[in-house]
Design a protein around this motif. Structure first.
Motif, short mmCIF file in Angstrom:
data_model
loop_
_atom_site.label_atom_id
_atom_site.label_comp_id
_atom_site.label_asym_id
_atom_site.label_seq_id
_atom_site.Cartn_x
_atom_site.Cartn_y
_atom_site.Cartn_z
N UNK A 70 0.83 -1.19 0.00
CA UNK A 70 0.00 0.00 0.00
C UNK A 70 0.87 1.25 0.00
N UNK A 71 0.50 2.22 -0.83
CA UNK A 71 1.26 3.46 -0.91
C UNK A 71 1.11 4.31 0.34
N UNK A 72 0.10 4.04 1.11
CA UNK A 72 -0.07 4.78 2.36
C UNK A 72 1.00 4.38 3.37
N UNK A 73 1.43 3.13 3.34
CA UNK A 73 2.40 2.62 4.31
C UNK A 73 3.84 2.69 3.82
N UNK A 74 4.07 2.52 2.51
CA UNK A 74 5.42 2.47 1.96
C UNK A 74 5.62 3.55 0.90
N UNK A 75 6.82 4.14 0.91
CA UNK A 75 7.15 5.21 -0.03
C UNK A 75 8.47 4.86 -0.73
N UNK A 76 8.49 5.05 -2.05
CA UNK A 76 9.70 4.82 -2.84
C UNK A 76 10.56 6.08 -2.78
N UNK A 77 11.62 6.05 -1.98
CA UNK A 77 12.49 7.22 -1.83
C UNK A 77 13.27 7.51 -3.10
N UNK A 78 13.81 6.45 -3.69
CA UNK A 78 14.63 6.58 -4.88
C UNK A 78 14.67 5.22 -5.57
N UNK A 79 15.58 5.05 -6.50
CA UNK A 79 15.63 3.79 -7.24
C UNK A 79 16.03 2.61 -6.37
N UNK A 80 16.63 2.89 -5.21
CA UNK A 80 17.16 1.79 -4.40
C UNK A 80 16.45 1.55 -3.07
N UNK A 81 15.59 2.45 -2.64
CA UNK A 81 14.96 2.29 -1.31
C UNK A 81 13.45 2.48 -1.35
N UNK A 82 12.77 1.59 -0.64
CA UNK A 82 11.33 1.65 -0.41
C UNK A 82 11.16 1.53 1.10
N UNK A 83 10.61 2.57 1.74
CA UNK A 83 10.61 2.61 3.21
C UNK A 83 9.20 2.56 3.79
N UNK A 84 9.13 2.02 4.99
CA UNK A 84 7.88 1.94 5.75
C UNK A 84 7.72 3.25 6.54
N UNK A 85 6.51 3.77 6.59
CA UNK A 85 6.24 4.99 7.35
C UNK A 85 6.69 4.84 8.80
N UNK A 86 6.45 3.69 9.39
CA UNK A 86 6.79 3.46 10.80
C UNK A 86 8.29 3.40 11.05
N UNK A 87 9.08 3.31 10.00
CA UNK A 87 10.54 3.25 10.15
C UNK A 87 11.17 4.64 10.14
N UNK A 88 10.41 5.67 9.79
CA UNK A 88 10.97 7.02 9.71
C UNK A 88 11.15 7.57 11.11
N UNK A 89 12.40 7.89 11.44
CA UNK A 89 12.73 8.46 12.74
C UNK A 89 12.67 9.98 12.68
N UNK A 90 13.37 10.55 11.69
CA UNK A 90 13.36 12.00 11.49
C UNK A 90 13.82 12.33 10.08
N UNK A 91 13.51 13.54 9.67
CA UNK A 91 13.86 14.02 8.33
C UNK A 91 14.48 15.39 8.49
N UNK A 92 15.59 15.62 7.80
CA UNK A 92 16.23 16.93 7.89
C UNK A 92 16.53 17.48 6.50
N UNK A 93 16.64 18.81 6.44
CA UNK A 93 17.00 19.45 5.18
C UNK A 93 18.43 19.10 4.84
N UNK A 94 18.68 18.96 3.55
CA UNK A 94 20.00 18.61 3.05
C UNK A 94 20.35 19.58 1.93
N UNK A 95 21.54 19.48 1.41
CA UNK A 95 21.97 20.39 0.35
C UNK A 95 21.06 20.33 -0.88
N UNK A 96 21.00 21.44 -1.59
CA UNK A 96 20.28 21.54 -2.87
C UNK A 96 18.81 21.16 -2.74
N UNK A 97 18.17 21.60 -1.66
CA UNK A 97 16.73 21.39 -1.42
C UNK A 97 16.33 19.92 -1.36
N UNK A 98 17.25 19.07 -1.00
CA UNK A 98 16.94 17.65 -0.81
C UNK A 98 16.63 17.43 0.66
#
Length: 128
Positions: A70-98
Motif C-alpha cells: 500500500x502506498x499509504x504505508x510504503x514510499x519509494x524514496x529513490x531507485x534503491x529504497x522503499x521505506x515503511x512509514x513506521x521506520x521514519x525516525x526524522x527528516x532533515x533538510x539537506x543540500x540543494x533542497x533535498x
C-alpha cells in the motif's frame, strides 16, 4: 434470458501483500509486512530489512514489491529504497533542497529524497 444483466469486468485493486515468504538457513519463514522497516537493492537483488535488523533476499524487483504494498504505508524514496512509514525516525533538510531521511533501523546509505520528490514525500508523511 429476460432480466439477465450483462456481465461487466470489475475493476479491483490488486491485493495488498501482508507477508513475504523468505528463505534463510535452509528454512522458509514469513515476515509480516508490518515488521518490515524497508527494502533496498544490492547487486540487482531486493533485500528486505525487518525492524529487528534482519536482512532477507527476495526474488522480486523493487518495482514489483512497490506494486504489492500500500502506498499509504510504503514510499519509494529513490531507485534503491522503499521505506515503511513506521521506520521514519526524522527528516532533515539537506543540500540543494533535498531531504535526508533517518530511519529507526539504520540504512547502509544516506537516504536522500530528491528535490523533485520532496513535495510528494512530505505529503506522504503528513497525510496519515
Amino acid at each position: 434470458m429476460y432480466g439477465a444483466q450483462p456481465s461487466s469486468p470489475k475493476l479491483t485493486a490488486p491485493p495488498v501483500k501482508t507477508s513475504f515468504l523468505v528463505f534463510r538457513n535452509n528454512k522458509y519463514i514469513t515476515v509480516r509486512t508490518e515488521n518490515i522497516a524497508y527494502f533496498y537493492v544490492k547487486y540487482d537483488s531486493a533485500i528486505l530489512v525487518s525492524f529487528d535488523g534482519q536482512e532477507y533476499v527476495l526474488n522480486y524487483s523493487l518495482d514489483h514489491i512497490q506494486n504489492l504494498l500500500t502506498q499509504k504505508q510504503f514510499f519509494r524514496l529513490n531507485r534503491q529504497y522503499l521505506i515503511n512509514f513506521n521506520a521514519v525516525k526524522e527528516v532533515e533538510h539537506y543540500f540543494a533542497r533535498k531531504l535526508l531521511v533517518h530511519l529507526v533501523v539504520a540504512a547502509k546509505d544516506k537516504l536522500l529524497v530528491s528535490k523533485e520528490k520532496v513535495r510528494d514525500f512530505l505529503h506522504w508523511l503528513d497525510n496519515r
